[in-house]
Enzyme design. Structure first.
Site, PDB file in Angstrom:
ATOM      1  N   CYS A   8       0.738  -1.204  -0.076  1.00 58.41           N
ATOM      2  CA  CYS A   8      -0.089   0.139  -0.038  1.00 58.41           C
ATOM      3  C   CYS A   8       0.909   1.251  -0.054  1.00 58.41           C
ATOM      4  O   CYS A   8       2.140   1.206   0.033  1.00 58.41           O
ATOM      5  CB  CYS A   8      -1.078  -0.106   1.163  1.00 58.41           C
ATOM      6  N   THR A   9       0.218   2.290  -0.072  1.00 58.11           N
ATOM      7  CA  THR A   9       1.137   3.618   0.006  1.00 58.11           C
ATOM      8  C   THR A   9       2.107   3.817   1.166  1.00 58.11           C
ATOM      9  O   THR A   9       3.161   3.699   1.045  1.00 58.11           O
ATOM     10  CB  THR A   9       0.216   5.010  -0.265  1.00 58.11           C
ATOM     11  N   GLY A  10       1.501   4.110   2.230  1.00 55.45           N
ATOM     12  CA  GLY A  10       2.099   4.284   3.505  1.00 55.45           C
ATOM     13  C   GLY A  10       2.283   3.136   4.679  1.00 55.45           C
ATOM     14  O   GLY A  10       2.872   3.316   5.687  1.00 55.45           O
ATOM     15  N   ASN A  11       1.751   1.808   4.288  1.00 59.78           N
ATOM     16  CA  ASN A  11       1.775   0.905   5.073  1.00 59.78           C
ATOM     17  C   ASN A  11       1.243   1.012   6.553  1.00 59.78           C
ATOM     18  O   ASN A  11       1.766   0.845   7.752  1.00 59.78           O
ATOM     19  CB  ASN A  11       3.029   0.197   5.183  1.00 59.78           C
ATOM     20  N   SER A  12      -0.032   1.821   6.577  1.00 56.70           N
ATOM     21  CA  SER A  12      -0.605   2.302   7.876  1.00 56.70           C
ATOM     22  C   SER A  12      -1.783   1.808   8.276  1.00 56.70           C
ATOM     23  O   SER A  12      -2.042   1.466   9.204  1.00 56.70           O
ATOM     24  CB  SER A  12      -0.567   3.816   7.849  1.00 56.70           C
ATOM     25  N   CYS A  13      -2.639   1.302   7.133  1.00 56.88           N
ATOM     26  CA  CYS A  13      -3.892   0.863   7.392  1.00 56.88           C
ATOM     27  C   CYS A  13      -4.349  -0.369   6.449  1.00 56.88           C
ATOM     28  O   CYS A  13      -4.703  -1.529   6.942  1.00 56.88           O
ATOM     29  CB  CYS A  13      -5.109   1.892   7.434  1.00 56.88           C
ATOM     30  N   ARG A  14      -4.462  -0.274   5.318  1.00 57.41           N
ATOM     31  CA  ARG A  14      -5.129  -1.266   4.401  1.00 57.41           C
ATOM     32  C   ARG A  14      -4.284  -2.450   4.503  1.00 57.41           C
ATOM     33  O   ARG A  14      -4.655  -3.587   4.516  1.00 57.41           O
ATOM     34  CB  ARG A  14      -5.432  -0.670   2.844  1.00 57.41           C
ATOM     35  N   SER A  15      -3.065  -2.280   4.014  1.00 54.65           N
ATOM     36  CA  SER A  15      -2.017  -3.390   4.015  1.00 54.65           C
ATOM     37  C   SER A  15      -2.037  -4.005   5.483  1.00 54.65           C
ATOM     38  O   SER A  15      -1.794  -5.245   5.428  1.00 54.65           O
ATOM     39  CB  SER A  15      -0.709  -3.106   3.500  1.00 54.65           C
ATOM     40  N   SER A  34       3.466  -7.042   5.207  1.00 57.44           N
ATOM     41  CA  SER A  34       2.962  -6.002   4.612  1.00 57.44           C
ATOM     42  C   SER A  34       3.811  -4.919   4.413  1.00 57.44           C
ATOM     43  O   SER A  34       5.068  -4.973   5.096  1.00 57.44           O
ATOM     44  CB  SER A  34       1.742  -5.504   5.028  1.00 57.44           C
ATOM     45  N   THR A  61       4.515  -3.048  12.501  1.00 55.17           N
ATOM     46  CA  THR A  61       5.390  -1.644  12.157  1.00 55.17           C
ATOM     47  C   THR A  61       5.128  -1.324  10.678  1.00 55.17           C
ATOM     48  O   THR A  61       4.757  -2.359   9.785  1.00 55.17           O
ATOM     49  CB  THR A  61       6.601  -2.052  12.394  1.00 55.17           C
ATOM     50  N   ASP A  63       6.564  -0.584   7.262  1.00 51.74           N
ATOM     51  CA  ASP A  63       7.945  -0.949   6.695  1.00 51.74           C
ATOM     52  C   ASP A  63       7.788  -0.440   5.174  1.00 51.74           C
ATOM     53  O   ASP A  63       6.792  -0.542   4.564  1.00 51.74           O
ATOM     54  CB  ASP A  63       8.209  -2.525   6.743  1.00 51.74           C
ATOM     55  N   CYS A  80      -4.069  -0.038  -3.305  1.00 52.90           N
ATOM     56  CA  CYS A  80      -4.319   1.039  -3.723  1.00 52.90           C
ATOM     57  C   CYS A  80      -3.434   1.302  -5.093  1.00 52.90           C
ATOM     58  O   CYS A  80      -2.493   0.762  -5.254  1.00 52.90           O
ATOM     59  CB  CYS A  80      -3.735   2.132  -2.631  1.00 52.90           C
ATOM     60  N   CYS A  87       4.977   0.816  -7.311  1.00 52.12           N
ATOM     61  CA  CYS A  87       5.993  -0.602  -6.860  1.00 52.12           C
ATOM     62  C   CYS A  87       6.654  -1.060  -8.056  1.00 52.12           C
ATOM     63  O   CYS A  87       6.371  -0.999  -9.238  1.00 52.12           O
ATOM     64  CB  CYS A  87       4.738  -1.737  -6.759  1.00 52.12           C
ATOM     65  N   ASP A 103      -8.849   4.432   0.751  1.00 52.40           N
ATOM     66  CA  ASP A 103      -7.983   4.994   1.825  1.00 52.40           C
ATOM     67  C   ASP A 103      -8.864   5.671   2.962  1.00 52.40           C
ATOM     68  O   ASP A 103      -9.159   6.435   2.807  1.00 52.40           O
ATOM     69  CB  ASP A 103      -6.801   5.845   1.625  1.00 52.40           C
TER      70      ASP A 103
END
Length: 138
Positions: A8-15, A34, A61, A63, A80, A87, A103
């Site tokens: 995902c973009t920021g590896n903060s929620c979806r992934s 992820s 975390t 990453d 996303c 990628c 998102d």
């Protein structure tokens, strides 16, 4: 050991939510990770809505993409358009899928309205995960 990578973009929620569901639904002989094209930190609302389903991602975390893991994954799933566009191109032997998910971190409104968006994304990911497991495991 088979490997799956959620990007995902920021590896903060979806992934992160996808990783949590994959660890629940895939057999233990699958390595699951992820990452993001950037790191934005773990979103506390993602942790909260996953906890509602008894899945704890609080120790995860945020990453960056690990190129070695990427190159040796069996399945790579982008969640996303940004991750899909930024990628690296997966090696030919890697099964690549794209789940175009909104998102939830961009949701606005009251806390409950924002959590509703996280739950909606979470539930969509869970549905897709169950299908993915059925396609690859059963």
């Amino acid at each position: 050991m088979s490997k799956i990578y959620f990007l995902c973009t920021g590896n903060s929620c979806r992934s992160q939510m996808a990783e949590g569901f994959a660890k629940k639904y895939f057999p233990p002989n699958w390595e699951i990770r992820s990452a993001g094209v950037e790191t934005h930190g773990l979103n506390p609302r993602a942790v909260q809505v996953m906890r509602e389903l008894n899945i704890d991602i609080s120790a995860n975390t945020s990453d960056l993409i690990d190129s070695d893991y990427f190159d040796h994954s069996d399945i790579i799933i982008t969640l996303c358009g940004d991750a899909k566009d930024k990628c690296p191109i997966p090696p030919s032997q890697v099964r690549s899928l794209h789940w175009d998910l909104t998102d939830p971190a961009k949701a606005t409104g009251t806390e409950e309205e924002m959590l509703a968006e996280f739950r909606k994304t979470r539930d969509t990911i869970e549905e897709k995960m169950k299908k993915l497991v059925a396609d690859f495991i059963e």
